[in-house]
Design a protein around this motif. Structure first.
Motif, PDB file in Angstrom:
ATOM      1  N   THR A 102     -72.587  33.266  -3.076  1.00  0.00           N
ATOM      2  CA  THR A 102     -73.448  34.129  -3.870  1.00  0.00           C
ATOM      3  C   THR A 102     -74.637  34.548  -3.015  1.00  0.00           C
ATOM      4  O   THR A 102     -75.080  33.809  -2.130  1.00  0.00           O
TER       5      THR A 102
ATOM      6  N   ALA B  73     -73.292  30.173 -10.123  1.00  0.00           N
ATOM      7  CA  ALA B  73     -72.265  31.199  -9.940  1.00  0.00           C
ATOM      8  C   ALA B  73     -71.287  30.872  -8.821  1.00  0.00           C
ATOM      9  O   ALA B  73     -70.209  31.469  -8.750  1.00  0.00           O
ATOM     10  N   VAL B  74     -71.626  29.913  -7.923  1.00  0.00           N
ATOM     11  CA  VAL B  74     -70.652  29.554  -6.886  1.00  0.00           C
ATOM     12  C   VAL B  74     -69.414  28.908  -7.491  1.00  0.00           C
ATOM     13  O   VAL B  74     -68.394  28.752  -6.809  1.00  0.00           O
TER      14      VAL B  74
ATOM     15  N   LEU C  26     -73.567  39.620 -10.590  1.00  0.00           N
ATOM     16  CA  LEU C  26     -73.857  38.474 -11.439  1.00  0.00           C
ATOM     17  C   LEU C  26     -74.755  38.898 -12.596  1.00  0.00           C
ATOM     18  O   LEU C  26     -75.785  39.544 -12.381  1.00  0.00           O
TER      19      LEU C  26
ATOM     20  N   ARG D 173     -77.766  40.692  -7.267  1.00  0.00           N
ATOM     21  CA  ARG D 173     -77.124  39.422  -6.942  1.00  0.00           C
ATOM     22  C   ARG D 173     -75.615  39.563  -7.168  1.00  0.00           C
ATOM     23  O   ARG D 173     -75.190  40.133  -8.184  1.00  0.00           O
TER      24      ARG D 173
ATOM     25  N   PHE E 194     -71.436  37.796  -6.433  1.00  0.00           N
ATOM     26  CA  PHE E 194     -70.509  36.752  -5.989  1.00  0.00           C
ATOM     27  C   PHE E 194     -69.468  37.430  -5.115  1.00  0.00           C
ATOM     28  O   PHE E 194     -68.976  38.514  -5.445  1.00  0.00           O
TER      29      PHE E 194
ATOM     30  N   ILE F  79     -66.750  34.752 -14.379  1.00  0.00           N
ATOM     31  CA  ILE F  79     -68.208  34.691 -14.193  1.00  0.00           C
ATOM     32  C   ILE F  79     -68.924  34.669 -15.540  1.00  0.00           C
ATOM     33  O   ILE F  79     -69.880  33.910 -15.736  1.00  0.00           O
TER      34      ILE F  79
ATOM     35  N   SER G   5     -77.598  32.154  -9.509  1.00  0.00           N
ATOM     36  CA  SER G   5     -76.782  32.182  -8.291  1.00  0.00           C
ATOM     37  C   SER G   5     -76.207  30.814  -7.954  1.00  0.00           C
ATOM     38  O   SER G   5     -75.085  30.706  -7.457  1.00  0.00           O
TER      39      SER G   5
ATOM     40  N   THR H 181     -76.952  35.480   1.936  1.00  0.00           N
ATOM     41  CA  THR H 181     -76.372  34.413   1.133  1.00  0.00           C
ATOM     42  C   THR H 181     -77.444  33.492   0.573  1.00  0.00           C
ATOM     43  O   THR H 181     -78.404  33.137   1.262  1.00  0.00           O
TER      44      THR H 181
END
Length: 319
Positions: free
Chosen positions: A79, A123-124, A114, A93, A95, A279, A120, A33
């Motif tokens: 992510t 992307a959360v 992603l 990478r 999610f 995304i 990243s 993570t």
């Protein structure tokens, strides 16, 4: 290896527990993570024990461990990078709808790769963006609409952000906390106080999770306008005035919930398709203002009480 995961152990109390990971099973990937997001909506209710017993089965997160009410490992915005598992995902990478944990396993079908243009950290926001996207599908938002969002939390701000990207729309967002204006300004969205909300909106998205906010949303509708109710109140009762001009103005209140793809798109898209679209919509550097603050995973248990009570947007978790 031994991983570490956040567990909610009783109302308002969380702790990090070790968790032994065997090698990934066939069709599983191991993820290291990088970041995870904290939800001040549903996750806060989980942490405080405010999930109604009737909703325990329906409110389970996809990769939740434990059961409501406690102890439970809960969360859905992580992510990270794939470190073991299917060759096609090696080093990528991704999610994943997973709770707060530094290393974890997830089925290949729940991995969303992603794109290079979505870092990243940003992307959360994918799970929240998916909620906002689904709400617009429920609303049938169209070019030229006059739109109000009540509640400038993460979901409200993302909903307003998507609305502002539709050609010809007139968008405003309202919140009782004037400090939220800086987020709206960074996204190019008009911020107003609840006492100054524009009237005659065809669509009003309500995301404040308060009775007062819902009342504001109803009053801001145009004739035959629609309130899209995005708030979830858990065990807390809601009082709303449906007297006055509610019926003569022929208003509608529609529930929007991300557990199902909106009916307008359900025949064409599955959950994974909707997530991929959400995304892709994170390709906007202005959204970094929503993930500017962070807290280390090690400090998360001690910081959560302050996070739940703070008027600021929640920080993201850094691993």
């Amino acid at each position: 290896m031994v991983a570490r995961a956040l567990w909610y152990v009783k109302p308002g109390v969380a702790e990090v527990r070790p968790e032994r990971l065997s090698p990934p099973a066939l069709g599983e990937a191991r993820i290291a993570t990088e970041y995870s997001a904290i939800s001040r909506g549903t996750e806060r209710m989980v942490a405080l024990g405010e999930i109604p017993k009737s909703e325990w089965p329906r409110m389970r997160a996809p990769l939740q461990a434990g059961d409501f009410s406690f102890p439970v490992k809960y969360g859905y915005s992580a992510t990270g990078r794939v470190t073991a598992g299917p060759e096609s995902y090696a080093g990528k990478r991704v999610f994943v709808l997973h709770p707060h944990q530094d290393h974890f396993h997830a089925p290949e079908g729940l991995l969303a790769i992603l794109p290079d243009n979505v870092p990243s950290r940003r992307a959360v926001l994918a799970a929240n963006m998916e909620t906002a996207l689904n709400a617009h599908w429920d609303a049938g938002t169209a070019p030229g609409d006059r739109i109000l969002v009540v509640g400038a939390g993460i979901v409200g701000l993302l909903t307003a952000h998507l609305a502002s990207r539709i050609t010809g729309t007139e968008v405003a967002i309202a919140d009782i906390n004037p400090a939220r204006a800086k987020y709206a300004e960074a996204l190019g969205i008009k911020f107003v106080s609840p006492s100054d909300v524009p009237a005659d909106n065809r669509i009003v998205f309500h995301a404040s999770a308060t009775s007062v906010g819902l009342e504001t949303a109803i009053n801001a509708c145009a004739f035959e306008g629609c309130v899209i109710e995005m708030s979830w109140y858990g065990t807390n009762p809601v009082t709303v005035n449906l007297g006055g001009a509610f019926h003569s103005r022929r208003l509608k209140i529609i529930s929007s919930q991300v557990g199902h793809v909106a009916p307008s798109h359900r025949n064409q898209l599955k959950h994974k398709d909707r997530m991929e679209r959400a995304i892709a919509m994170l390709d906007d550097e202005r959204l970094d203002v929503l993930v500017a603050d962070d807290v280390s995973f090690e400090d998360l248990p001690s910081m959560l009480p302050k996070i739940w009570s703070s008027p600021d947007l929640p920080p993201i978790v850094r691993y």
